[in-house]
Motif scaffolding. Structure first.
Motif, short mmCIF file in Angstrom:
data_model
loop_
_atom_site.label_atom_id
_atom_site.label_comp_id
_atom_site.label_asym_id
_atom_site.label_seq_id
_atom_site.Cartn_x
_atom_site.Cartn_y
_atom_site.Cartn_z
N LEU A 421 65.84 78.22 52.74
CA LEU A 421 65.60 78.93 54.00
C LEU A 421 65.82 77.93 55.13
N LYS A 422 66.82 78.19 55.95
CA LYS A 422 67.26 77.21 56.93
C LYS A 422 67.39 77.84 58.31
N ALA A 423 66.94 77.14 59.34
CA ALA A 423 67.08 77.62 60.73
C ALA A 423 67.72 76.52 61.57
N TYR A 424 68.59 76.92 62.50
CA TYR A 424 69.20 75.96 63.41
C TYR A 424 69.69 76.69 64.65
N GLN A 425 69.92 75.93 65.72
CA GLN A 425 70.36 76.52 67.00
C GLN A 425 71.78 76.06 67.31
N ARG A 426 72.58 77.03 67.77
CA ARG A 426 73.93 76.71 68.27
C ARG A 426 74.14 77.51 69.54
#
Length: 656
Positions: A421-426
């Motif tokens: 489960l991975k979260a990131y901002q772009r």
């Protein structure tokens, strides 16, 4: 005393402690002998007990008191961590969470916890015999410790004060064991690969000559947990039993650091939390106040736009400079206010390890959940909505993706599956990925169900792409489960995920490789209240389009148009894209501009691209989204409205 004034604080703080209990219990299950984890769990239970007693929630106070008794025995090494104990502690936390939910909704906190309380009492009483054995073994080790030479003693002491575990291992061979020395050699060889053997009882020469009964002991140092060490030994044939105990050094031999960790942990942690420079640096703010502040700021943004429009019509340098300064300051204010509403997705992610553990046990699967990027921040309004879609996707991965342990082993995989489960901002978007290393999506199975449901004909199914096949899974009522269970088979799942994510202005996509696994990706805007938009003119009306859906703009005269099936289309990056004339589509009153002078806005949502025809493009603007009244809920095509600088209302087009 009127306790109602403290109820909100009680609920907030209790929820934080319960979340900490869930996290630390999961850690304890993997590291059952780590004293610092036990101390943290004990502290949360102790604090919850005190808070519940102060608020006169007797059932909650009684349950946490029984938990505290068991945890205190764990701290004092009078109990050992077992699967039964962990399941009972998790069961107690479930009760506490439901009690807090009752209190939060204004119901009476009258949940029956007698069965769990009895289990906790039984666990505390049932391990008395095991405790005596443990203490006897510890005394036996202390005698053996005195017989170690200086080098061996220092090695054990160093291990006890570091991440390395000192173990005493008692091994019994089967009665029909023919070559005892060979089995001993195999045990020593296997353990030597994962640690260091300090001493054997009896000594090695006697073991080689088989001058012992069926039992021998080791003092062993390793960074591996006890379960791994035991599994390594039990893989050797003709081993009857293995008993492993993590050693506690005699009190006079303990390192000062170890003593501090055990007896001063709570005091040190309290000092750390109340140290100068940290106290009073944060304050709890009710979310309604933040919403009111944001609403006022939104009005300020609208008035700023009006002021900028007025300034453009008046040639006054001082006025223009002042307005520019107000614009800069308001942009800074916007960043600060929005950051106050931002929360790490950790708040949502933290509840999933416990859910995955419970569901994996229910499905009889072995699953490891890896969470990365939990510190990624997103608007509170988004945080409150994304939990359910992620739950659906995780359950989908567990049920349909990850295989049973025996099936994974036959496929050449490790028996324990992995879900990431991975979260990131772009840019202005947050991405959340749910990726598993399971069996992947069976294209044939999906197509067969799609044909059965009438979504596609057998002739059409031959030439469609994998992405089109995957899109069928998001259709309402679509399910490939062979039977209905608590986990799946009711046809409610991915369609709910898609509709919820798209209602938040986001989209969900899927990629899969048969036999390798599947990845679902959710794309969400950072905030739902203030967005960048392109203002367009259709006849006498102004509309707003979110910049996030726009690929390109152009003049209609510069585009090569074609007719296919009585519809005007264009070619864009090797794709046939249909035109939508907004003047006709929205039935906008008034005269439209000459066809050749119109503008084209190419938009994309999910995998679909269209070309919208408008009269004019007015430019980019930061707009405040105002929801439409419930009287307009039956209208499709609009996601809200905004107030422009001239005071007029512009509808925001919903491209989906």
């Amino acid at each position: 005393m009127d306790m109602d004034q403290y109820i909100d604080i009680f609920i907030d703080e209790s929820s934080e402690h319960l979340q900490n209990l869930n996290e630390k219990l999961l850690e304890l299950e993997n590291k059952p002998n780590k004293l610092t984890i036990i101390n943290e769990i004990f502290r949360s239970a102790h604090t919850l007990k005190g808070m519940a007693a102060s608020m006169e929630f007797e059932g909650m106070a009684d349950l946490t008191h029984k938990m505290e008794n068991v945890l205190d025995d764990l701290r004092n090494e009078q109990l050992t961590v077992t699967e039964q104990l962990m399941d009972t502690l998790f069961e107690a936390v479930d009760h506490l969470e439901k009690m807090i939910s009752q209190i939060s909704s204004g119901e009476a906190c009258d949940r029956d916890t007698s069965n769990t309380v009895k289990k906790l009492e039984d666990i505390k009483n049932s391990q008395a015999e095991e405790r005596e054995t443990y203490l006897a073994n510890r005394d036996k080790f202390q005698l053996q410790f005195q017989q170690l030479d200086g080098f061996q003693k220092s090695a054990v002491e160093a291990a006890a004060s570091s991440e390395c575990h000192p173990y005493q291992i008692d091994i019994q061979l089967q009665e029909n064991c023919l070559l005892k020395s060979v089995r001993v050699f195999m045990v020593l060889e296997a353990l030597g690969a994962i640690g260091e053997i300090i001493k054997t009882v009896p000594e090695t020469p006697r073991l080689e000559e088989e001058d012992f009964d069926l039992t021998f002991s080791l003092i062993f140092l390793s960074t591996e947990e006890s379960q791994t060490v035991k599994k390594t030994i039990m893989q050797i044939s003709e081993i009857a039993s293995v008993k492993i105990m993590e050693l506690t050094l005699p009190s006079e031999q303990k390192q000062p650091e170890t003593q501090i960790k055990k007896s001063e942990f709570l005091k040190q942690d309290e000092k750390k939390r109340l140290s100068p420079g940290t106290a009073g640096k944060t304050v709890r703010i009710n979310l309604k106040r933040l919403d009111n502040l944001l609403n006022l700021f939104e009005e300020l943004i609208i008035d700023r736009s009006r002021l900028e429009k007025i300034t453009d019509s008046i040639e006054n340098i001082e006025l223009k400079d002042t307005v520019n300064k107000i614009a800069r300051l308001s942009n800074q204010m916007q960043d600060i206010i929005l950051s106050m509403r931002m929360e790490p997705v950790e708040k949502v992610f933290n509840r999933f390890p416990r859910m995955v553990r419970s569901l994996a046990k229910e499905l009889d699967k072995k699953v490891k959940l890896i969470i990365t990027g939990a510190e990624t921040e997103v608007d509170r309004s988004v945080i409150d909505e994304i939990g359910d879609p992620i739950v659906h996707l995780l359950r989908n991965s567990l049920d349909h993706g990850i295989e049973k342990p025996e099936v994974r082993v036959q496929s050449g995989k490790e028996e324990e599956g992995t879900i990431e489960l991975k979260a990131y901002q772009r840019g202005h978007f947050i991405y959340i990925e749910i990726r598993d290393d399971g069996s992947g999506i069976d294209r044939t199975k999906i197509l067969s169900k799609a044909i059965e449901n009438g979504l596609v004909t057998r002739e059409e199914s031959a030439g469609i792409s994998n992405q089109q096949v995957f899109d069928f899974m998001f259709q309402s009522g679509f399910s490939t489960a062979e039977k209905v269970s608590d986990v799946s088979g009711r046809g409610v799942g991915l369609d709910v995920v898609k509709s919820k994510i798209e209602s938040l202005g986001g989209r969900v996509s899927v990629q899969s490789v048969p036999g390798k696994g599947t990845a679902f990706t959710i794309q969400l805007p950072l905030t739902l209240s203030i967005i960048h938009a392109l203002l367009i003119k259709v006849a006498n009306e102004t509309y707003a389009l979110p910049v996030s859906v726009i690929l390109e703009t152009a003049l209609l005269t510069k585009i090569d148009k074609q007719w296919i099936n009585q519809q005007v289309v264009m070619t864009y990056k090797d794709k046939v894209v249909p035109f939508i004339d907004l003047h006709q589509y929205l039935s906008v009153p008034g005269e439209s501009k000459d066809h050749n002078n119109k503008a084209v806005i190419i938009v994309q949502k999910s995998n679909k691209i269209s070309a919208l025809i408008a009269d004019d493009i007015l430019g980019h603007q930061e707009i405040v989204i105002k929801p439409l009244s419930k009287f307009f809920s039956h209208l499709n095509g609009f996601s809200g409205a905004t107030i422009l600088g001239d005071g007029q209302v512009a509808l925001i087009l919903d491209v989906v």
